[in-house]
Design a protein around this motif. Structure first.
Motif, PDB file in Angstrom:
ATOM      1  N   ASP A 266       5.783   8.540  -9.414  1.00 57.59           N
ATOM      2  CA  ASP A 266       4.681   8.246 -10.324  1.00 57.59           C
ATOM      3  C   ASP A 266       5.190   8.097 -11.754  1.00 57.59           C
ATOM      4  N   GLY A 267       4.337   7.524 -12.597  1.00 55.88           N
ATOM      5  CA  GLY A 267       4.620   7.462 -14.024  1.00 55.88           C
ATOM      6  C   GLY A 267       5.535   6.347 -14.457  1.00 55.88           C
ATOM      7  N   MET A 268       5.798   5.362 -13.604  1.00 53.44           N
ATOM      8  CA  MET A 268       6.697   4.267 -13.953  1.00 53.44           C
ATOM      9  C   MET A 268       5.943   2.966 -14.239  1.00 53.44           C
ATOM     10  N   GLY A 269       4.613   3.006 -14.174  1.00 50.43           N
ATOM     11  CA  GLY A 269       3.829   1.807 -14.407  1.00 50.43           C
ATOM     12  C   GLY A 269       2.927   1.502 -13.237  1.00 50.43           C
ATOM     13  N   ASP A 270       1.966   0.596 -13.452  1.00 47.18           N
ATOM     14  CA  ASP A 270       0.983   0.273 -12.422  1.00 47.18           C
ATOM     15  C   ASP A 270       1.609  -0.358 -11.181  1.00 47.18           C
ATOM     16  N   ASP A 271       2.616  -1.181 -11.373  1.00 50.19           N
ATOM     17  CA  ASP A 271       3.078  -2.033 -10.276  1.00 50.19           C
ATOM     18  C   ASP A 271       4.452  -1.691  -9.732  1.00 50.19           C
ATOM     19  N   ILE A 272       5.065  -0.636 -10.230  1.00 52.64           N
ATOM     20  CA  ILE A 272       6.325  -0.141  -9.677  1.00 52.64           C
ATOM     21  C   ILE A 272       6.285   1.373  -9.651  1.00 52.64           C
ATOM     22  N   PRO A 273       7.059   1.980  -8.774  1.00 50.91           N
ATOM     23  CA  PRO A 273       7.808   1.372  -7.678  1.00 50.91           C
ATOM     24  C   PRO A 273       6.908   1.167  -6.453  1.00 50.91           C
ATOM     25  N   PRO A 274       7.344   0.378  -5.492  1.00 47.34           N
ATOM     26  CA  PRO A 274       6.513   0.164  -4.297  1.00 47.34           C
ATOM     27  C   PRO A 274       6.457   1.400  -3.415  1.00 47.34           C
ATOM     28  N   GLY A 275       5.381   1.524  -2.664  1.00 46.96           N
ATOM     29  CA  GLY A 275       5.362   2.487  -1.577  1.00 46.96           C
ATOM     30  C   GLY A 275       6.253   1.993  -0.455  1.00 46.96           C
ATOM     31  N   GLU A 276       6.506   2.861   0.513  1.00 42.76           N
ATOM     32  CA  GLU A 276       7.480   2.498   1.540  1.00 42.76           C
ATOM     33  C   GLU A 276       6.975   2.783   2.953  1.00 42.76           C
ATOM     34  N   THR A 319       2.025  -1.703  -1.507  1.00 36.78           N
ATOM     35  CA  THR A 319       1.469  -1.744  -2.855  1.00 36.78           C
ATOM     36  C   THR A 319       1.791  -0.460  -3.599  1.00 36.78           C
ATOM     37  N   ALA A 320       2.252  -0.599  -4.841  1.00 41.59           N
ATOM     38  CA  ALA A 320       2.624   0.572  -5.636  1.00 41.59           C
ATOM     39  C   ALA A 320       1.446   1.517  -5.808  1.00 41.59           C
ATOM     40  N   HIS A 321       1.706   2.794  -5.565  1.00 42.93           N
ATOM     41  CA  HIS A 321       0.758   3.894  -5.799  1.00 42.93           C
ATOM     42  C   HIS A 321      -0.455   3.888  -4.872  1.00 42.93           C
ATOM     43  N   ALA A 322      -0.412   3.092  -3.804  1.00 41.59           N
ATOM     44  CA  ALA A 322      -1.538   3.106  -2.862  1.00 41.59           C
ATOM     45  C   ALA A 322      -1.546   4.357  -1.996  1.00 41.59           C
ATOM     46  N   ALA A 323      -0.452   5.117  -2.011  1.00 44.06           N
ATOM     47  CA  ALA A 323      -0.358   6.407  -1.312  1.00 44.06           C
ATOM     48  C   ALA A 323      -0.475   6.249   0.204  1.00 44.06           C
ATOM     49  N   ASP A 324       0.576   5.689   0.805  1.00 43.17           N
ATOM     50  CA  ASP A 324       0.623   5.526   2.258  1.00 43.17           C
ATOM     51  C   ASP A 324       0.858   6.880   2.916  1.00 43.17           C
ATOM     52  N   LEU A 325      -0.031   7.259   3.822  1.00 44.13           N
ATOM     53  CA  LEU A 325       0.047   8.581   4.458  1.00 44.13           C
ATOM     54  C   LEU A 325       0.246   8.426   5.964  1.00 44.13           C
ATOM     55  N   GLY A 326      -0.746   8.842   6.750  1.00 45.79           N
ATOM     56  CA  GLY A 326      -0.582   8.907   8.194  1.00 45.79           C
ATOM     57  C   GLY A 326      -0.413   7.551   8.847  1.00 45.79           C
ATOM     58  N   MET A 327       0.347   7.517   9.946  1.00 48.12           N
ATOM     59  CA  MET A 327       0.598   6.270  10.662  1.00 48.12           C
ATOM     60  C   MET A 327       0.780   6.546  12.134  1.00 48.12           C
ATOM     61  N   SER A 328       0.499   5.522  12.938  1.00 49.85           N
ATOM     62  CA  SER A 328       0.647   5.666  14.378  1.00 49.85           C
ATOM     63  C   SER A 328       0.850   4.301  15.013  1.00 49.85           C
ATOM     64  N   PHE A 329       1.811   4.219  15.931  1.00 41.44           N
ATOM     65  CA  PHE A 329       1.953   3.017  16.745  1.00 41.44           C
ATOM     66  C   PHE A 329       0.757   2.905  17.686  1.00 41.44           C
ATOM     67  N   TYR A 330       0.290   1.674  17.877  1.00 36.26           N
ATOM     68  CA  TYR A 330      -0.829   1.460  18.792  1.00 36.26           C
ATOM     69  C   TYR A 330      -0.293   1.332  20.214  1.00 36.26           C
TER      70      TYR A 330
END
Length: 421
Positions: A266-276, A319-330
């Motif tokens: 956090d704290g590097m700007g609206d559009d960086i760094p990307p989530g992963e 997308t930067a700062h969108a906060a990617d959390l839980g995930m699951s393969f279908y």
């Protein structure tokens, strides 16, 4: 937010045991030892969550805003306060839902109309501390990763009907991370059973950018990484390095490879760094933190240093700062073929951005060569005023091939299913 709390009764004999003094200023009951010895604790009440009324109607109204691909529908599955990560029982009887507070919820659809009939607290005789991460083994053992311990509940789908449940330490209090590293930040653990039968647990590091004087300890303990242990807690090893705060991982059913989300600096700007969204193909790989803040963006704190490790860059930059959390393969078959073996993941939504982003469900398609592309699947939880109507956290799959989406802002779980065109 108001919930109607009702009391249920189950007659048991009153007993008590002290809590580890390191976790409390005064003794309070902790019944794990009794439950591990199949003894009653005297707990005789559940907290039940009312599933109808004005609040439920308001949540349903908000769901009318959600945009989905053609043929898909979304509905309210259950009201679950602070709903975070979910684990669907192998028998399809109950779904267990973690929180960042002190409760785990059991959610039951008794008449199988794909709407929950009953939501009550799980194992109310136990004292939980941030029990965010439930996960199941295929043979019905429920594991719950808390802030600093991991417990296992054999036959949880049977015992949950009683306030007392069979419960045992996998990693006892204080053994998941050193007590000196307990923090209020980045404490939401998640877990999965891997193809090797081992238990994989993510350990977010508590800083925005981990300081240099912590790196040696964190490398040793797996903080800012993912560890794996045998299901009895033995054989601990660090499997993944260089993570800032991962709150979602799963194994590709086809290849067995580990994929995981990571929340970036956090704290590097609206559009960086990307989530992963990351793809791990071998034990011991490093994913860049703290030298990289997300993708190939160097952190301010380490930008002048040579990177001393080989870094695996993300499979997908989100997308930067969108906060990617839980995930699951279908793994199901009721969705169209394009979604088979795709990754569904939850974006919790930004706080460190002038214009909110996220608060949606993403789908990622993984090609045969391992390359991946992502796009929105369900969105609309941010209204035209930039106000959050919900914040998705996790994805889980029911036996009928529909998916559940948890939301800790609305205190709800949604179900998404396919009806065709």
């Amino acid at each position: 937010m108001k919930y109607l709390l009702l009391a249920g009764i189950s007659a048991l004999v009153a007993m008590g045991a002290p809590l580890d003094q390191a976790r409390a200023q005064a003794p309070v009951p902790d019944n794990l030892e009794k439950l591990s010895n199949f003894q009653s604790t005297g707990t005789n009440e559940f907290t039940f969550i009312e599933q109808t009324g004005d609040y439920a109607d308001g949540v349903k109204k908000n769901l009318e805003r959600i945009k989905l691909p053609a043929g898909f529908k979304i509905g309210l599955y259950a009201l679950v306060p602070d709903a975070r990560h979910m684990a669907v029982g192998p028998q399809g009887i109950v779904t267990f839902v973690g929180t960042r507070k002190d409760k785990v919820w059991s959610v039951t659809d008794r008449n199988k109309d794909r709407v929950a009939d009953e939501v009550k607290d799980f194992a109310p005789s136990l004292k939980f501390s941030i029990p965010n991460g439930p996960c199941f083994s295929k043979d019905g053992f429920l594991y719950i990763a808390e802030q600093n311990r991991v417990l296992v509940y054999p036959a949880a789908e049977f015992f949950y009907e009683s306030p007392d449940v069979a419960a045992f330490n996998v990693l006892k209090q204080g053994d998941l991370i050193p007590a000196s590293e307990e923090s209020y930040n980045h404490t939401a653990r998640v877990c999965r059973i891997g193809p090797d039968g081992k238990l994989y647990i993510s350990l977010g590091q508590p800083f925005n950018v981990a300081p240099a004087d912590k790196l040696e300890l964190y490398k040793k303990e797996g903080i800012g990484g993912i560890i794996r242990v045998n299901t009895d807690g033995t054989g601990r090893e660090v499997y993944t390095y260089g993570i800032r705060n991962s709150v979602g991982h799963d194994f590709d059913p086809k290849t067995g490879d580990l994929w995981f989300t990571d929340n970036q600096v956090d704290g590097m700007g609206d559009d960086i760094p990307p989530g992963e969204l990351n793809h791990q193909t071998a034990a011991g790989q490093h994913f860049g933190h703290p030298w990289y803040g997300g993708g190939d963006i160097r952190t301010n704190e380490y930008k002048d240093q040579e990177v001393p490790v080989d870094v695996v860059m993300p499979a997908v930059e989100m997308t930067a700062h969108a906060a990617d959390l839980g995930m699951s393969f279908y793994r199901g078959s009721s969705f169209p073929a394009k979604y088979h073996n795709a990754i569904f993941s939850a974006q919790h939504g930004s706080w460190n951005r002038t214009t909110p982003v996220g608060a949606r469900v993403m789908v990622t398609y993984v090609a045969e060569d391992g390359t991946a592309t992502s796009e929105p699947f369900a969105e609309g939880w941010i209204d035209e005023n930039g106000e959050y109507l919900g914040r998705p956290v996790d994805i889980a799959e029911l036996r009928d091939g529909s998916i559940l989406v948890s939301d800790d802002l609305a205190g709800a779980i949604y179900r998404i299913w396919y009806e065709g065109n």
